[in-house]
Design a protein around this motif. Structure first.
Motif, PDB file in Angstrom:
ATOM      1  N   HIS A   7       0.871  -1.182   0.000  1.00  0.00           N
ATOM      2  CA  HIS A   7       0.000   0.000   0.000  1.00  0.00           C
ATOM      3  C   HIS A   7       0.902   1.225   0.000  1.00  0.00           C
ATOM      4  N   HIS A   9       1.610   5.161  -2.162  1.00  0.00           N
ATOM      5  CA  HIS A   9       1.187   6.163  -3.162  1.00  0.00           C
ATOM      6  C   HIS A   9       2.400   6.916  -3.715  1.00  0.00           C
ATOM      7  N   GLU A  82      -5.765   1.388  -5.019  1.00  0.00           N
ATOM      8  CA  GLU A  82      -6.531   1.362  -3.765  1.00  0.00           C
ATOM      9  C   GLU A  82      -7.936   1.808  -4.142  1.00  0.00           C
ATOM     10  N   ASP A 193       1.410   2.802   3.472  1.00  0.00           N
ATOM     11  CA  ASP A 193       0.441   3.785   2.962  1.00  0.00           C
ATOM     12  C   ASP A 193       1.149   5.131   2.757  1.00  0.00           C
TER      13      ASP A 193
END
Ligand SMILES: [Fe+2]
Length: 236
Positions: A7, A9, A82, A193
């Protein structure tokens, strides 16, 4: 041992994560230097917030793949999304708009919060019925999701991802939910994340030792490393 991060970005110009190529490669460098050897890039799939970012994601992923082949040969870089679940999630998956993780049957699914427990359960059931395996993103956040509901969902095949940075949260409720999830061995993946270098960095190792000591070395190894590698790369 190395870390697997499912996870993240870090793909630039795609969502609220990295803003430039430079920031993206600094994030991958920080992750690599922190011991991560598998990253699944998961840009938000939330058309209402980020529009159709699929081409931008693919283009940034190709640039990053080329960069990693030159600079981090033993880093495995995968692509996913996601998925922001607002009622259209199954349609988006079936029609191929939203990616699964590395083109497997695993889907990283997030919900607005607060979201009602019954809405989350209904959505997860629908994703399962469509033939996918949902992984609840930052599952520790959902204060309306009871332990009983989580146990039932897991019996049906749903998996849970936890954000490593939340391990030392000052939020008492969040802290309690994390302890409950870990002590009941309900977490399947720990991830960063990551959105940037400073406030939400791509680091996995900060609490690895603590979690390993408290919840067992073998469980920690599974959730920090092995589960992701096995399910996203070896099961295909
Ligand atoms: Fe995220």
């Amino acid at each position: 041992m190395f870390f697997s991060d499912i996870h993240n970005h870090l793909l630039y110009n795609t969502d609220d994560g990295a803003k430039s190529f430079d920031e993206m490669v600094k994030m991958v460098s920080a992750a690599y230097n922190g011991g991560t050897r598998l990253i699944c890039a998961t840009p938000h799939f939330a058309p209402s917030d980020f529009g159709n970012n699929s081409l931008n994601a693919e283009s940034a992923f190709n640039e990053l793949s080329a960069y990693c082949k030159e600079n981090y040969k033993d880093l495995t870089l995968l692509l996913g999304n996601e998925l922001f679940c607002d009622g259209n999630e199954v349609q988006w998956l079936k029609e191929g708009y939203c990616r699964t993780l590395n083109n497997t049957r695993y889907v990283l699914a997030e919900y607005p919060f607060p979201e009602k427990e019954k809405v989350i359960i209904k959505s997860l059931d629908a994703i399962l019925c469509a033939g996918y395996v949902p992984i609840i993103a930052h599952a520790e956040r959902y204060n309306n999701l009871s332990l009983e509901a989580i146990r039932r969902l897991k019996e049906n095949g749903v998996l849970l991802q936890m954000n490593v940075k939340n391990y030392k949260t000052l939020d008492i409720g969040l802290n309690l939910r994390i302890k409950r999830l870990l002590s009941n061995r309900l977490v399947d993946f720990i991830s960063s994340d990551a959105h940037n270098l400073l406030t939400r960095p791509p680091l996995m190792g900060e609490y690895y030792e603590k979690i390993s000591q408290k919840y067992g070395a073998s469980y920690a190894e599974n959730i920090f490393c092995t589960n992701a590698k096995r399910l996203l790369t070896e099961e295909k």
